[in-house]
Design a protein around this motif. Structure first.
Motif, PDB file in Angstrom:
ATOM      1  N   SER A   8       0.840  -1.210   0.000  1.00 25.74           N
ATOM      2  CA  SER A   8       0.000   0.000   0.000  1.00 25.74           C
ATOM      3  C   SER A   8       0.866   1.248   0.000  1.00 25.74           C
ATOM      4  N   ALA A   9       1.996   1.195   0.695  1.00 24.67           N
ATOM      5  CA  ALA A   9       2.894   2.356   0.716  1.00 24.67           C
ATOM      6  C   ALA A   9       3.500   2.606  -0.647  1.00 24.67           C
ATOM      7  N   ARG A  10       3.800   1.555  -1.403  1.00 26.02           N
ATOM      8  CA  ARG A  10       4.325   1.763  -2.757  1.00 26.02           C
ATOM      9  C   ARG A  10       3.296   2.431  -3.649  1.00 26.02           C
ATOM     10  N   ASP A  11       2.027   2.141  -3.408  1.00 25.91           N
ATOM     11  CA  ASP A  11       0.985   2.811  -4.204  1.00 25.91           C
ATOM     12  C   ASP A  11       0.894   4.294  -3.841  1.00 25.91           C
ATOM     13  N   VAL A  12       1.078   4.607  -2.548  1.00 24.43           N
ATOM     14  CA  VAL A  12       1.018   6.020  -2.117  1.00 24.43           C
ATOM     15  C   VAL A  12       2.257   6.769  -2.589  1.00 24.43           C
ATOM     16  N   LYS A  13       3.428   6.153  -2.573  1.00 27.93           N
ATOM     17  CA  LYS A  13       4.699   6.790  -2.961  1.00 27.93           C
ATOM     18  C   LYS A  13       5.319   5.983  -4.098  1.00 27.93           C
ATOM     19  N   PRO A  14       4.807   6.106  -5.292  1.00 29.41           N
ATOM     20  CA  PRO A  14       5.358   5.316  -6.398  1.00 29.41           C
ATOM     21  C   PRO A  14       6.785   5.690  -6.755  1.00 29.41           C
ATOM     22  N   ASN A  15       7.191   6.956  -6.475  1.00 30.91           N
ATOM     23  CA  ASN A  15       8.540   7.406  -6.833  1.00 30.91           C
ATOM     24  C   ASN A  15       9.561   7.111  -5.743  1.00 30.91           C
ATOM     25  N   GLY A  16       9.128   6.589  -4.641  1.00 33.77           N
ATOM     26  CA  GLY A  16      10.057   6.291  -3.557  1.00 33.77           C
ATOM     27  C   GLY A  16      10.523   7.562  -2.863  1.00 33.77           C
ATOM     28  N   GLY A  17      11.678   7.474  -2.210  1.00 30.35           N
ATOM     29  CA  GLY A  17      12.227   8.616  -1.495  1.00 30.35           C
ATOM     30  C   GLY A  17      11.777   8.659  -0.042  1.00 30.35           C
ATOM     31  N   ILE A  18      12.314   9.629   0.664  1.00 30.04           N
ATOM     32  CA  ILE A  18      12.009   9.778   2.096  1.00 30.04           C
ATOM     33  C   ILE A  18      10.691  10.505   2.303  1.00 30.04           C
ATOM     34  N   GLU A  19      10.454  11.510   1.546  1.00 32.35           N
ATOM     35  CA  GLU A  19       9.228  12.303   1.676  1.00 32.35           C
ATOM     36  C   GLU A  19       8.192  11.825   0.658  1.00 32.35           C
ATOM     37  N   PRO A  20       6.887  11.944   0.990  1.00 27.73           N
ATOM     38  CA  PRO A  20       6.316  12.456   2.244  1.00 27.73           C
ATOM     39  C   PRO A  20       6.185  11.356   3.280  1.00 27.73           C
ATOM     40  N   ALA A  21       5.895  11.753   4.515  1.00 29.54           N
ATOM     41  CA  ALA A  21       5.719  10.781   5.597  1.00 29.54           C
ATOM     42  C   ALA A  21       4.350  10.112   5.465  1.00 29.54           C
ATOM     43  N   LEU A  22       4.307   8.815   5.748  1.00 30.93           N
ATOM     44  CA  LEU A  22       3.058   8.059   5.673  1.00 30.93           C
ATOM     45  C   LEU A  22       2.246   8.260   6.954  1.00 30.93           C
ATOM     46  N   THR A  23       0.913   8.261   6.814  1.00 34.20           N
ATOM     47  CA  THR A  23       0.007   8.423   7.946  1.00 34.20           C
ATOM     48  C   THR A  23      -0.950   7.232   8.006  1.00 34.20           C
ATOM     49  N   THR A  24      -1.761   7.199   9.034  1.00 36.69           N
ATOM     50  CA  THR A  24      -2.717   6.091   9.205  1.00 36.69           C
ATOM     51  C   THR A  24      -3.749   6.078   8.091  1.00 36.69           C
ATOM     52  N   ALA A  25      -4.128   7.230   7.596  1.00 35.42           N
ATOM     53  CA  ALA A  25      -5.147   7.302   6.549  1.00 35.42           C
ATOM     54  C   ALA A  25      -4.682   6.703   5.233  1.00 35.42           C
ATOM     55  N   ASP A  26      -3.363   6.568   5.038  1.00 37.19           N
ATOM     56  CA  ASP A  26      -2.859   6.028   3.777  1.00 37.19           C
ATOM     57  C   ASP A  26      -3.034   4.518   3.673  1.00 37.19           C
ATOM     58  N   PHE A  27      -3.375   3.822   4.775  1.00 39.36           N
ATOM     59  CA  PHE A  27      -3.436   2.360   4.755  1.00 39.36           C
ATOM     60  C   PHE A  27      -4.861   1.809   4.850  1.00 39.36           C
ATOM     61  N   LYS A  28      -5.872   2.641   4.895  1.00 43.41           N
ATOM     62  CA  LYS A  28      -7.279   2.249   4.764  1.00 43.41           C
ATOM     63  C   LYS A  28      -7.677   1.127   5.742  1.00 43.41           C
ATOM     64  N   GLY A  29      -7.416   1.316   6.999  1.00 48.27           N
ATOM     65  CA  GLY A  29      -7.859   0.377   8.026  1.00 48.27           C
ATOM     66  C   GLY A  29      -6.979  -0.816   8.253  1.00 48.27           C
ATOM     67  N   GLU A  30      -5.887  -0.988   7.513  1.00 45.97           N
ATOM     68  CA  GLU A  30      -5.011  -2.140   7.711  1.00 45.97           C
ATOM     69  C   GLU A  30      -4.223  -2.045   9.019  1.00 45.97           C
ATOM     70  N   ILE A  31      -4.002  -0.814   9.509  1.00 45.04           N
ATOM     71  CA  ILE A  31      -3.298  -0.649  10.773  1.00 45.04           C
ATOM     72  C   ILE A  31      -4.153  -1.176  11.924  1.00 45.04           C
ATOM     73  N   LYS A  32      -5.462  -0.935  11.851  1.00 42.94           N
ATOM     74  CA  LYS A  32      -6.345  -1.412  12.915  1.00 42.94           C
ATOM     75  C   LYS A  32      -6.394  -2.945  12.959  1.00 42.94           C
ATOM     76  N   ALA A  33      -6.228  -3.570  11.816  1.00 40.90           N
ATOM     77  CA  ALA A  33      -6.229  -5.047  11.795  1.00 40.90           C
ATOM     78  C   ALA A  33      -5.053  -5.606  12.570  1.00 40.90           C
ATOM     79  N   ILE A  34      -3.896  -4.955  12.470  1.00 40.08           N
ATOM     80  CA  ILE A  34      -2.740  -5.398  13.254  1.00 40.08           C
ATOM     81  C   ILE A  34      -2.995  -5.165  14.733  1.00 40.08           C
ATOM     82  N   GLY A  35      -3.649  -4.028  15.056  1.00 38.94           N
ATOM     83  CA  GLY A  35      -3.952  -3.751  16.453  1.00 38.94           C
ATOM     84  C   GLY A  35      -4.898  -4.758  17.065  1.00 38.94           C
ATOM     85  N   GLN A  36      -5.869  -5.240  16.289  1.00 43.19           N
ATOM     86  CA  GLN A  36      -6.798  -6.239  16.817  1.00 43.19           C
ATOM     87  C   GLN A  36      -6.097  -7.571  17.086  1.00 43.19           C
TER      88      GLN A  36
END
Length: 643
Positions: free
Chosen positions: A22-50
């Motif tokens: 999912s991060a590659r889709d958000v940042k196709p060009n790679g690099g350090i910037e921009p920083a990833l946030t929770t909204a960029d992963f569409k609920g997948e972070i909550k699945a790890i938390g559960q």
């Protein structure tokens, strides 16, 4: 870590791979910037938390194992210069989000960063710090206590690898990252035990053997030069050298009986700056005291340091004057270019002349002494050490008696003589640093830093009490705001201010209106002098009957007040009668009516008035013309008085 169930590790590994996709889709060009946030992963972070809510410790170990497996595979397959290495930065962003949400170990991110720094070259570490600088506020905002030791350890290990001479800028970046990450009152880099950097040993060349022999020969030659110069001077002046001799007692036994003494012979020879060969070992030996100031507690070491620093200062002044003279005599074209251009070049040269460790070769010593930045660097070191010595005087040690950190308090006390010397030399160094076009600015900067450093030393001696204040609560802020508004608002007068008269009688209508009472003529009509006649007489009578001195004095004061008011009123119409008053007595003249006064004037008037009165009361004699005038036939004829 190894006891984590394999199924749980595989599940988290698959979850992390989906997050990286999912991060590659958000940042196709790679690099350090921009920083990833929770909204960029569409609920997948909550699945790890559960998944990690059942047994946190076990799930934390499984997450750490899965992250390390992915991290090591990325390091083995990609170089840090490769654009595909951006997946490592994406993995770090995911771990930062999970640590903030407490789904994994808070310090897991910095564990991986520490290992990444150990596997990279200096150039690769610069890229890692690009990531850390861009995420500093985010990764240090929460759970900093669990991360602080790992951050400090990783940065210190990196600083040990860096060369402060070649990687000066990078070292500055590391220090700035530490200063910005740790709070101001943190005790991690305070050096509470007061340890010195004794490992910083300065190695310099020993004096050559031939120089020692040459120095002895030169000293022998100097002993004979005194007489040779005098003889040569006498020959040049056309005089014979003196052949006088003296015996053991000092009396002259030669042909001449007279001696001439010149003032220059009686004066002490001036101190001359040591040459470079003599100064070289003395100068570099000062570095031992700079790195370990406690050596100066030994009196012999302190005396050696005093002589070495004085010789260095003397040489610095001589070099400064020589460079000034050389600059004015040999560089006329440079003076014509203008002050502004010359000053800008000097500032650029001084700003780029930072050397954390100077070379100690004898061949470079002359050039180093001629460098203004080098001389300033040495003198700033001397200022730091002199401030340390001055902090050991009895007066300065009294200020630290109440402190609790005994490791930075020394039992040694600087005596008065050495204290005066340290204060004098410090003032001389301050005057020297202020010379030049930008000297005042440079010394002001140095003095400001040293003054603040004294405050830090005092804070460290008090065992570093907390200096961070808690934020002001909303209730306290509201109370302070209300108090400020109340203090600045227009204040109403009290009904009866303190010290004021009660004016209720003005509106009291029980008997009559208070304002009508003020209109009574007795309140504003000036009394007559006769109205005080009776009260003054009463006071005279009561004074004669007074039994005590206190009562008598009160009556005398009351009579004097009434007498003064009587005389003041009488002065407007009866000022001519004041001659009849004797020191406040015989006031009857003031109280007599005006009619009696006019009668007294007619009776006791002047002679002219008496003649006028006689003329009015005496009958007139009239002589008739029909009969001759004779004494026997005079008829008295009384007519009306002449008006």
């Amino acid at each position: 870590m190894c006891s984590a169930p394999l199924e749980s590790v595989n599940d988290f590994t698959a979850s992390f791979k989906r997050l990286l996709a999912s991060a590659r889709d958000v940042k196709p060009n790679g690099g350090i910037e921009p920083a990833l946030t929770t909204a960029d992963f569409k609920g997948e972070i909550k699945a790890i938390g559960q998944k990690s809510q059942g047994a946190p410790n076990r799930e934390y170990a499984a997450i750490e194992t899965a992250c390390r497996n992915i991290f090591y595979n990325l390091l083995a397959s990609r170089s840090i210069e490769d654009p595909a290495f951006s997946e490592v930065w994406n993995l770090f962003d995911v771990l930062s989000i999970l640590s903030d949400l407490e789904y994994c170990e808070p310090s897991l991110l910095f564990w991986l960063v520490e290992e990444l720094l150990d596997t990279q070259t200096i150039d690769g570490c610069r890229v890692v710090f690009d990531y850390l600088d861009s995420r500093r506020e985010r990764i240090t905002a929460k759970h900093f206590k669990q991360k602080s030791l790992i951050i400090l350890r990783a940065c210190n290990e990196l600083l040990r690898r860096l060369s402060r001479a070649e990687d000066t800028v990078f070292c500055g970046r590391v220090f700035i990252f530490l200063f910005q990450s740790f709070p101001l009152g943190d005790r991690s880099s305070v050096n509470l035990r007061g340890e010195y950097h004794v490992e910083n040993v300065t190695v310099y060349e020993e004096l050559p053997p031939k120089f020692e022999a040459g120095l002895e020969d030169e000293m022998d030659i100097d002993k004979g030069n005194g007489t040779r110069e005098v003889e040569d001077g006498a020959k040049k002046a056309g005089q014979e050298p003196s052949t006088e001799q003296t015996d053991g007692s000092g009396e002259q036994i030669g042909p001449s009986s007279k001696t001439v003494k010149f003032d220059s012979q009686e004066e002490k020879p001036r101190e001359s700056a040591p040459d470079m060969d003599t100064l070289y070992p003395v100068f570099w030996s000062l570095q031992t005291n700079f790195s370990n100031p406690t050596r100066l507690f030994d009196e012999s070491s302190l005396q050696t340091f005093r002589s070495g620093l004085e010789a260095t200062m003397h040489k610095f002044r001589e070099v400064h004057h020589e460079l000034q003279a050389r600059g004015t005599s040999k560089l006329p074209d440079e003076n014509k270019r203008g002050v502004k251009r010359k000053r800008i070049g000097q500032e650029d040269e001084l700003s780029s002349s930072f050397n954390p460790k100077y070379l100690t070769s004898r061949d470079l010593f002359d050039l180093e002494i001629s460098d203004l930045a080098f001389r300033r660097h040495i003198l700033v070191q001397a200022l730091i050490l002199l401030d340390f010595l001055l902090s050991l005087t009895p007066k300065a040690k009294k200020k630290l008696e109440h402190t609790s950190n005994k490791s930075v308090l020394y039992s040694y006390t600087l005596n008065e003589e050495n204290g005066k010397w340290a204060s004098t030399v410090r003032n001389d160094i301050a005057d020297y640093l202020q010379q030049g076009t930008e000297g005042r600015f440079y010394y002001r900067m140095v003095d400001t830093v040293l003054s603040r450093d004294k405050n830090w030393v005092h804070w460290k001696a008090e065992s570093c009490p907390p200096i961070q204040r808690d934020p002001v609560s909303a209730l306290d802020f509201a109370e302070a705001e209300t108090g400020a508004q109340r203090a600045c608002a227009n204040k109403r007068l009290r009904p009866t201010p303190m010290g004021s008269l009660d004016l209720k009688f003005l509106t009291d209508r029980s008997d009559t209106d208070g304002m009508e009472k003020l209109k009574d003529p007795e309140r504003y009509t000036i009394p007559t002098a006769e109205s005080f006649r009776g009260p003054i007489g009463d006071d005279d009578f009561e004074i004669s009957l007074a039994k005590t001195d206190e009562e008598k004095q009160l009556l005398i004061d009351a009579r004097a007040s009434k007498l003064w008011r009587t005389l003041r009123i009488a002065s407007k119409g009866k000022l001519n009668l004041f001659d009849k008053i004797d020191d406040g007595n015989k006031l009857d003249a003031l109280f007599e009516p005006e009619g009696d006064e006019s009668k007294e004037k007619e009776v006791n008037g002047t002679e002219d008035n008496q003649e006028q009165l006689n003329r009015e009361t005496t009958p007139l004699l009239v002589v008739t013309e029909k009969e001759p005038a004779s004494k026997n036939r005079i008829e008295a004829v009384q007519e009306a008085p002449i008006k």
